[in-house]
Enzyme design. Structure first.
Site, PDB file in Angstrom:
ATOM      1  N   SER A 261     -66.042  30.760  -2.810  1.00 21.37           N
ATOM      2  CA  SER A 261     -64.583  30.746  -3.034  1.00 21.37           C
ATOM      3  C   SER A 261     -63.914  29.845  -2.009  1.00 21.37           C
ATOM      4  O   SER A 261     -62.889  29.240  -2.293  1.00 21.37           O
ATOM      5  CB  SER A 261     -63.989  32.150  -2.845  1.00 21.37           C
ATOM      6  OG  SER A 261     -64.500  33.016  -3.785  1.00 21.37           O
ATOM      7  N   TYR A 263     -64.296  26.730   0.718  1.00 23.73           N
ATOM      8  CA  TYR A 263     -65.145  25.563   0.952  1.00 23.73           C
ATOM      9  C   TYR A 263     -65.193  25.163   2.419  1.00 23.73           C
ATOM     10  O   TYR A 263     -64.750  24.098   2.818  1.00 23.73           O
ATOM     11  CB  TYR A 263     -64.700  24.410   0.039  1.00 23.73           C
ATOM     12  CG  TYR A 263     -65.100  24.709  -1.391  1.00 23.73           C
ATOM     13  CD1 TYR A 263     -66.334  24.320  -1.888  1.00 23.73           C
ATOM     14  CD2 TYR A 263     -64.265  25.456  -2.208  1.00 23.73           C
ATOM     15  CE1 TYR A 263     -66.719  24.646  -3.171  1.00 23.73           C
ATOM     16  CE2 TYR A 263     -64.644  25.789  -3.500  1.00 23.73           C
ATOM     17  CZ  TYR A 263     -65.871  25.376  -3.970  1.00 23.73           C
ATOM     18  OH  TYR A 263     -66.275  25.713  -5.239  1.00 23.73           O
ATOM     19  N   HIS A 264     -65.756  26.060   3.203  1.00 28.49           N
ATOM     20  CA  HIS A 264     -66.088  25.828   4.617  1.00 28.49           C
ATOM     21  C   HIS A 264     -67.359  26.647   4.798  1.00 28.49           C
ATOM     22  O   HIS A 264     -67.348  27.867   4.519  1.00 28.49           O
ATOM     23  CB  HIS A 264     -64.959  26.333   5.529  1.00 28.49           C
ATOM     24  CG  HIS A 264     -65.311  26.290   6.971  1.00 28.49           C
ATOM     25  ND1 HIS A 264     -64.724  25.413   7.863  1.00 28.49           N
ATOM     26  CD2 HIS A 264     -66.216  26.998   7.689  1.00 28.49           C
ATOM     27  CE1 HIS A 264     -65.242  25.595   9.063  1.00 28.49           C
ATOM     28  NE2 HIS A 264     -66.152  26.556   8.983  1.00 28.49           N
ATOM     29  N   LEU A 265     -68.427  26.024   5.286  1.00 31.42           N
ATOM     30  CA  LEU A 265     -69.727  26.701   5.227  1.00 31.42           C
ATOM     31  C   LEU A 265     -69.723  28.057   5.944  1.00 31.42           C
ATOM     32  O   LEU A 265     -69.290  28.175   7.088  1.00 31.42           O
ATOM     33  CB  LEU A 265     -70.826  25.827   5.829  1.00 31.42           C
ATOM     34  CG  LEU A 265     -72.235  26.346   5.442  1.00 31.42           C
ATOM     35  CD1 LEU A 265     -72.608  25.949   4.024  1.00 31.42           C
ATOM     36  CD2 LEU A 265     -73.285  25.879   6.428  1.00 31.42           C
ATOM     37  N   HIS A 266     -70.209  29.063   5.240  1.00 33.21           N
ATOM     38  CA  HIS A 266     -70.352  30.405   5.809  1.00 33.21           C
ATOM     39  C   HIS A 266     -71.563  31.073   5.166  1.00 33.21           C
ATOM     40  O   HIS A 266     -71.974  30.723   4.058  1.00 33.21           O
ATOM     41  CB  HIS A 266     -69.075  31.228   5.593  1.00 33.21           C
ATOM     42  CG  HIS A 266     -68.655  31.311   4.160  1.00 33.21           C
ATOM     43  ND1 HIS A 266     -67.842  30.363   3.561  1.00 33.21           N
ATOM     44  CD2 HIS A 266     -68.955  32.200   3.188  1.00 33.21           C
ATOM     45  CE1 HIS A 266     -67.658  30.685   2.298  1.00 33.21           C
ATOM     46  NE2 HIS A 266     -68.333  31.793   2.040  1.00 33.21           N
ATOM     47  N   VAL A 267     -72.125  32.032   5.914  1.00 36.88           N
ATOM     48  CA  VAL A 267     -73.351  32.700   5.465  1.00 36.88           C
ATOM     49  C   VAL A 267     -73.073  34.201   5.391  1.00 36.88           C
ATOM     50  O   VAL A 267     -72.447  34.775   6.286  1.00 36.88           O
ATOM     51  CB  VAL A 267     -74.503  32.417   6.460  1.00 36.88           C
ATOM     52  CG1 VAL A 267     -75.772  33.173   6.059  1.00 36.88           C
ATOM     53  CG2 VAL A 267     -74.783  30.917   6.541  1.00 36.88           C
ATOM     54  N   HIS A 268     -73.530  34.826   4.302  1.00 34.44           N
ATOM     55  CA  HIS A 268     -73.338  36.267   4.112  1.00 34.44           C
ATOM     56  C   HIS A 268     -74.563  37.010   4.653  1.00 34.44           C
ATOM     57  O   HIS A 268     -75.708  36.627   4.357  1.00 34.44           O
ATOM     58  CB  HIS A 268     -73.195  36.600   2.629  1.00 34.44           C
ATOM     59  CG  HIS A 268     -72.073  35.868   1.948  1.00 34.44           C
ATOM     60  ND1 HIS A 268     -70.880  36.458   1.617  1.00 34.44           N
ATOM     61  CD2 HIS A 268     -71.958  34.562   1.556  1.00 34.44           C
ATOM     62  CE1 HIS A 268     -70.079  35.575   1.037  1.00 34.44           C
ATOM     63  NE2 HIS A 268     -70.711  34.409   0.983  1.00 34.44           N
TER      64      HIS A 268
HETATM   65  P1  M7G Z   1     -67.287  33.235  -0.647  1.00 35.10           P
HETATM   66  O1  M7G Z   1     -68.707  33.088  -1.002  1.00 35.10           O
HETATM   67  O2  M7G Z   1     -66.538  31.970  -0.322  1.00 35.10           O
HETATM   68  O3  M7G Z   1     -66.461  33.935  -1.807  1.00 35.10           O
HETATM   69  O4  M7G Z   1     -67.223  34.220   0.579  1.00 35.10           O
HETATM   70  P2  M7G Z   1     -66.385  35.433  -2.374  1.00 35.10           P
HETATM   71  O5  M7G Z   1     -65.101  36.012  -1.802  1.00 35.10           O
HETATM   72  O6  M7G Z   1     -66.214  35.241  -3.846  1.00 35.10           O
HETATM   73  O7  M7G Z   1     -67.623  36.148  -2.002  1.00 35.10           O
HETATM   74  C1  M7G Z   1     -66.093  34.383   1.376  1.00 35.10           C
HETATM   75  C2  M7G Z   1     -66.231  35.691   2.115  1.00 35.10           C
HETATM   76  O8  M7G Z   1     -65.151  35.787   3.047  1.00 35.10           O
HETATM   77  C3  M7G Z   1     -66.131  36.908   1.190  1.00 35.10           C
HETATM   78  O9  M7G Z   1     -67.251  37.743   1.379  1.00 35.10           O
HETATM   79  C4  M7G Z   1     -64.813  37.565   1.588  1.00 35.10           C
HETATM   80  O10 M7G Z   1     -64.835  38.964   1.458  1.00 35.10           O
HETATM   81  C5  M7G Z   1     -64.657  37.117   3.026  1.00 35.10           C
HETATM   82  N1  M7G Z   1     -63.265  37.070   3.466  1.00 35.10           N
HETATM   83  C6  M7G Z   1     -62.215  36.608   2.764  1.00 35.10           C
HETATM   84  N2  M7G Z   1     -61.089  36.703   3.515  1.00 35.10           N
HETATM   85  C7  M7G Z   1     -59.751  36.291   3.065  1.00 35.10           C
HETATM   86  C8  M7G Z   1     -61.433  37.236   4.721  1.00 35.10           C
HETATM   87  C9  M7G Z   1     -60.699  37.561   5.898  1.00 35.10           C
HETATM   88  O11 M7G Z   1     -59.476  37.389   6.025  1.00 35.10           O
HETATM   89  N3  M7G Z   1     -61.442  38.073   6.938  1.00 35.10           N
HETATM   90  C10 M7G Z   1     -62.780  38.302   6.839  1.00 35.10           C
HETATM   91  N4  M7G Z   1     -63.398  38.841   7.892  1.00 35.10           N
HETATM   92  N5  M7G Z   1     -63.488  37.998   5.737  1.00 35.10           N
HETATM   93  C11 M7G Z   1     -62.822  37.465   4.693  1.00 35.10           C
END
Ligand code: M7G
Length: 325
Positions: A261, A263-268
């Protein structure tokens, strides 16, 4: 060419770009909200009986803009289920519905602190937020490198979600006290902190590793030059989770979303026993696979066809369809 192959669980839609407006923050509610008495419900967007979540659209009295309220019944935390906990004392009540021979059916009312509902409130929320949390029909699209360059990338460049919350984290303006680990290195560093979706119980652990580097949009951009960054996140993320929560690397599901969602690299980082949203095959790419693929072929993610899920009512889907026909 993109091929539309099947319907699947939906990711969020690609969002309209919107300008950052400081007055938006002044009109915000998060500093003062203590209950939901000022919430005026307009519409139930989604009632997910499997996940026990309900997504509501409405307004807060005397506040401008619409609000999205997501309520979620939380999972049982094993550590609350000890013999002497409030579950098994007179402070939790049992009401019999009926019994038949050895089978009894009851309503159980645990003490209020055991009955948390997690509330996520977005205000002011945009139409894209309401779309993201509404049930939608989705399709899987096979994205070749050509389709990415010609259709998807231009689309993303003009229409993507605001990253302010994420930069606030990287710049220590928000969620500072929630940071679990930080490696400040500009090339290979990252911040590890609890995901918005997590309520803090280890049984449903969900952390996010956000890289400091600002020029990596997604999996598609990753090359051999990013291997030290990816390995650093993997190693230090696992070590931090082990020391803070006692979970081994083998108990973690560590993955990237494609498409994401944001577009800045992040890892779950999620607990392997927890079926977190977004772990399905059409969206999650395990970090260890990603590292291994790049080790085999440095420009693997620039060459490979990547399937992803798109909503039928997303403008991107229309553009992709036009390309197929
Ligand atoms: P993604 O894969 O870009 O999209 O992950 P997704 O939301 O469809 O999974 C972005 C991740 O950032 C998600 O797991 C969100 O729950 C998390 N996230 C989003 N926001 C707005 C925030 C925030 O304000 N703080 C934190 N800590 N996490 C967030």
């Amino acid at each position: 060419m993109a091929t539309l192959t099947q319907e699947a669980d939906c990711p969020p839609p690609k969002k309209q770009k919107f300008e950052e407006k400081p007055e938006t923050c002044k009109n915000g509610i998060h500093e003062s909200l203590v209950d939901l008495s000022s919430f005026q419900l307009e519409k139930v967007l989604h009632n997910n009986t499997n996940r026990k979540t309900v997504c509501l659209k409405g307004k807060f009295v005397s506040k401008q803009g619409e609000a999205l309220v997501l309520l979620e019944k939380t999972a049982f935390a094993e550590e609350n289920l000890k013999q002497d906990s409030d579950y098994f004392t007179k402070s939790s009540a049992l009401e019999k519905v009926f019994h038949n021979d050895i089978y009894g059916n009851y309503n159980y009312f645990p003490k209020v602190n055991l009955n948390t509902i997690k509330a996520t409130i977005i205000h002011p929320a945009t139409e894209q937020h309401f779309l993201k949390y509404s049930p939608q029909k989705c399709r899987v699209v096979d994205e070749t490198p050509e389709v990415y360059e010609k259709i998807v990338l231009p689309h993303l460049s003009s229409e993507q979600f605001n990253l302010k919350w994420l930069y606030n984290i990287l710049e220590h303006k928000s969620e500072v006290e929630r940071i679990i680990f930080e490696d400040p290195d500009v090339e290979n560093g990252f911040i590890l902190l609890p995901d918005l979706k997590w309520n803090g119980e280890v049984d449903t652990l969900y952390l996010l590793g956000i890289v400091h580097k600002r020029d990596i949009k997604s999996l598609r951009d990753l090359t051999a030059q990013h291997l030290p960054l990816l390995k650093n996140i993997q190693k230090k993320g696992i070590e931090s989770i082990k020391s803070k929560y006692g979970l081994d690397g083998s108990q973690l599901r560590i993955y990237l979303h494609y498409q994401p969602s944001f577009y800045h690299l992040h890892v779950h980082f999620t607990y392997i026993q927890h079926e977190a949203p977004g772990i399905l095959a059409e969206r999650a790419h395990l970090l260890s696979n990603v590292i291994s693929n790049i080790e085999l072929l440095p420009n693997y993610y620039q060459k490979v066809t990547l399937p992803f899920v798109v909503r039928e009512n997303d403008a991107l889907f229309k553009k992709l369809q036009e390309n197929v026909n």
